[in-house]
Design a protein around this motif. Structure first.
Motif, PDB file in Angstrom:
ATOM      1  N   VAL A 157      31.531  43.115  29.545  1.00 44.98           N
ATOM      2  CA  VAL A 157      32.276  41.956  30.047  1.00 44.98           C
ATOM      3  C   VAL A 157      33.494  42.419  30.836  1.00 44.98           C
ATOM      4  N   ARG A 158      34.188  43.400  30.321  1.00 46.06           N
ATOM      5  CA  ARG A 158      35.362  43.922  31.014  1.00 46.06           C
ATOM      6  C   ARG A 158      34.962  44.594  32.331  1.00 46.06           C
ATOM      7  N   GLU A 159      33.846  45.318  32.328  1.00 49.94           N
ATOM      8  CA  GLU A 159      33.356  45.950  33.553  1.00 49.94           C
ATOM      9  C   GLU A 159      32.974  44.911  34.597  1.00 49.94           C
ATOM     10  N   GLN A 160      32.327  43.848  34.164  1.00 49.47           N
ATOM     11  CA  GLN A 160      31.929  42.802  35.100  1.00 49.47           C
ATOM     12  C   GLN A 160      33.143  42.120  35.718  1.00 49.47           C
ATOM     13  N   PHE A 161      34.162  41.847  34.917  1.00 49.03           N
ATOM     14  CA  PHE A 161      35.397  41.245  35.416  1.00 49.03           C
ATOM     15  C   PHE A 161      36.037  42.141  36.471  1.00 49.03           C
ATOM     16  N   VAL A 162      36.138  43.427  36.165  1.00 49.51           N
ATOM     17  CA  VAL A 162      36.734  44.386  37.099  1.00 49.51           C
ATOM     18  C   VAL A 162      35.926  44.473  38.386  1.00 49.51           C
ATOM     19  N   ASP A 163      34.609  44.486  38.277  1.00 49.13           N
ATOM     20  CA  ASP A 163      33.741  44.583  39.447  1.00 49.13           C
ATOM     21  C   ASP A 163      33.984  43.413  40.403  1.00 49.13           C
ATOM     22  N   ALA A 164      34.045  42.200  39.848  1.00 54.34           N
ATOM     23  CA  ALA A 164      34.287  41.026  40.681  1.00 54.34           C
ATOM     24  C   ALA A 164      35.697  41.046  41.264  1.00 54.34           C
ATOM     25  N   TYR A 165      36.655  41.513  40.497  1.00 51.04           N
ATOM     26  CA  TYR A 165      38.046  41.568  40.968  1.00 51.04           C
ATOM     27  C   TYR A 165      38.177  42.521  42.153  1.00 51.04           C
ATOM     28  N   LEU A 166      37.590  43.695  42.014  1.00 48.16           N
ATOM     29  CA  LEU A 166      37.701  44.694  43.070  1.00 48.16           C
ATOM     30  C   LEU A 166      37.044  44.238  44.366  1.00 48.16           C
ATOM     31  N   GLU A 167      35.998  43.438  44.251  1.00 50.14           N
ATOM     32  CA  GLU A 167      35.307  42.992  45.457  1.00 50.14           C
ATOM     33  C   GLU A 167      36.256  42.275  46.412  1.00 50.14           C
ATOM     34  N   HIS A 168      37.180  41.495  45.866  1.00 53.46           N
ATOM     35  CA  HIS A 168      38.073  40.686  46.700  1.00 53.46           C
ATOM     36  C   HIS A 168      39.389  41.381  47.036  1.00 53.46           C
ATOM     37  N   ARG A 169      39.853  42.291  46.163  1.00 53.04           N
ATOM     38  CA  ARG A 169      41.216  42.788  46.318  1.00 53.04           C
ATOM     39  C   ARG A 169      41.342  44.259  46.694  1.00 53.04           C
ATOM     40  N   ALA A 170      40.332  45.060  46.410  1.00 56.94           N
ATOM     41  CA  ALA A 170      40.474  46.502  46.639  1.00 56.94           C
ATOM     42  C   ALA A 170      40.358  46.826  48.126  1.00 56.94           C
ATOM     43  N   VAL A 171      41.262  47.668  48.611  1.00 60.15           N
ATOM     44  CA  VAL A 171      41.214  48.138  49.999  1.00 60.15           C
ATOM     45  C   VAL A 171      41.298  49.657  49.986  1.00 60.15           C
ATOM     46  N   PHE A 216      41.318  34.768  40.033  1.00 60.98           N
ATOM     47  CA  PHE A 216      42.494  35.640  39.995  1.00 60.98           C
ATOM     48  C   PHE A 216      42.626  36.462  41.270  1.00 60.98           C
ATOM     49  N   SER A 217      41.524  36.956  41.794  1.00 62.40           N
ATOM     50  CA  SER A 217      41.581  37.963  42.856  1.00 62.40           C
ATOM     51  C   SER A 217      41.508  37.396  44.260  1.00 62.40           C
ATOM     52  N   GLY A 218      41.224  36.122  44.415  1.00 66.15           N
ATOM     53  CA  GLY A 218      41.169  35.594  45.773  1.00 66.15           C
ATOM     54  C   GLY A 218      40.913  34.107  45.863  1.00 66.15           C
TER      55      GLY A 218
END
Length: 262
Positions: free
Chosen positions: A193-207, A105-107
Motif C-alpha cells: 500500500v505504501r509503495e502504491q501511494f509513493v508510485d502514484a505520488y511520484l508520477e505527478h511530482r517527481a522531476v 496530494f501530488s497534483g
C-alpha cells in the motif's frame, strides 16, 4: 488510526455533509432508518402518525415516506455499492482509492463546496485513468483550459468518490494554504500500500534533477508534511531520500529502486 470499522465508516462519510436540521449529519441517517423501519412495520399509518410516534417533525419525514432520502444516506448506499464502505487494505476496492488519494496530494484537488475531485492528465501512463477504470467510475477529460494542463474529472458519483477520498485523508480546497499531513492509514499500511501511494505520488511530482537519474520533488508545503513525505519515500526506497531545504532529493539508486527511472 482509520475511523470506524474498515477505512471508510458510515459515520465519517455522513459527516462530510452539513445539515440545517442536524448538528451531526449522521443523526439524519439514523432518523431516516428509524422512520423507514417503522413505516414498513406499520404500513397503515400515515406521515402524521409516524411523526407523532417517533417524535420527529412531519415536514421532515414526509419526503422520506415518499421515497426521498437524505444526501448522507444516498452517499452511504453509493459507497457501499462500489465496495468503498468499510474497505480494508486487503480489499481490491481499496487499491484505486489509495492511488487517487496520492494523486490528490501530488497534483489533483477536491473542491470544498461539493467534493468534486479532479486530477492532472499526464502524457504517458496515467495512474489516475487506471484507478478510475478499476473502480468503475466514469470520467471526462477537460481540455481547453486557457493554457493550463488537461484534467480528468469523475462524473457519475464523482462527488461521493471525493467524499470517500476526504475521509481517507485527502485534503479539500487549495493545498498551498493548508497545514497538510499524510493520510493516517499509511502509518500501519502494508508495504504494498505504501509503495502504491509513493508510485502514484511520484508520477505527478517527481522531476529529473540536473538531467540525471536523480529525482527531485519541489513542494510549497509545511515543513512537517515535507519531513513525513521524505521519510515515507526513504522507507519505501530503502534509503537514498533526503529533505534539503524545501526540496526532496531522491538519489539515482533510490529512484531505480522505486521504479521511477529505468
Amino acid at each position: 488510526m482509520p475511523p470506524g470499522p474498515g477505512l471508510v465508516s458510515e459515520r465519517a462519510l455522513a459527516r462530510t455533509y452539513h445539515s440545517h436540521s442536524y448538528a451531526d449529519a449522521y443523526d439524519a441517517v439514523e432518523d431516516y432508518r428509524r422512520v423507514t423501519r417503522y413505516a414498513s412495520e406499520q404500513p397503515q399509518e400515515g406521515s402524521s402518525a409516524v411523526s407523532s410516534a417517533l417524535e420527529l417533525p412531519r415536514g421532515r419525514i414526509r419526503p422520506w415516506l415518499n421515497g426521498s432520502k437524505p444526501n448522507p444516506v444516498h452517499a452511504i448506499e453509493t459507497a457501499r455499492n462500489y465496495g468503498w464502505l468499510n474497505c480494508t487494505y486487503d480489499d481490491p476496492e481499496f487499491d484505486p482509492l489509495n492511488t487517487l488519494v496520492a494523486s490528490v496530494f501530488s497534483g489533483g484537488s477536491i473542491t470544498v463546496d461539493n467534493y468534486q475531485p479532479s486530477f492532472p492528465l499526464d502524457d504517458e501512463g496515467n495512474h489516475v485513468v487506471d484507478a478510475l477504470e478499476l473502480a468503475d467510475v466514469e470520467y471526462t477529460v477537460v481540455d481547453d483550459r486557457d493554457g493550463r494542463a488537461d484534467e480528468i474529472r469523475p462524473t457519475t458519483d464523482g462527488t461521493v468518490l471525493g467524499r470517500v477520498l476526504a475521509v481517507l485523508g485527502a485534503p479539500t480546497g487549495p493545498k498551498a494554504k493548508q497545514h497538510l499531513s499524510l493520510p493516517d492509514y499509511l502509518e500501519d499500511a502494508p508495504t504494498a500500500v505504501r509503495e502504491q501511494f509513493v508510485d502514484a505520488y511520484l508520477e505527478h511530482r517527481a522531476v529529473n534533477y540536473r538531467g540525471k537519474d536523480t529525482l527531485c520533488i519541489q513542494e510549497q508545503r509545511n515543513r512537517e508534511y515535507l519531513t513525513d513525505l521524505a521519510d515515507l519515500l526513504n522507507d519505501v526506497a530503502d534509503g537514498g531520500v533526503a529533505l534539503r531545504e524545501r526540496n526532496i532529493v531522491i538519489t539515482a539508486d533510490a529512484s531505480r529502486r522505486l521504479g521511477a527511472v529505468n
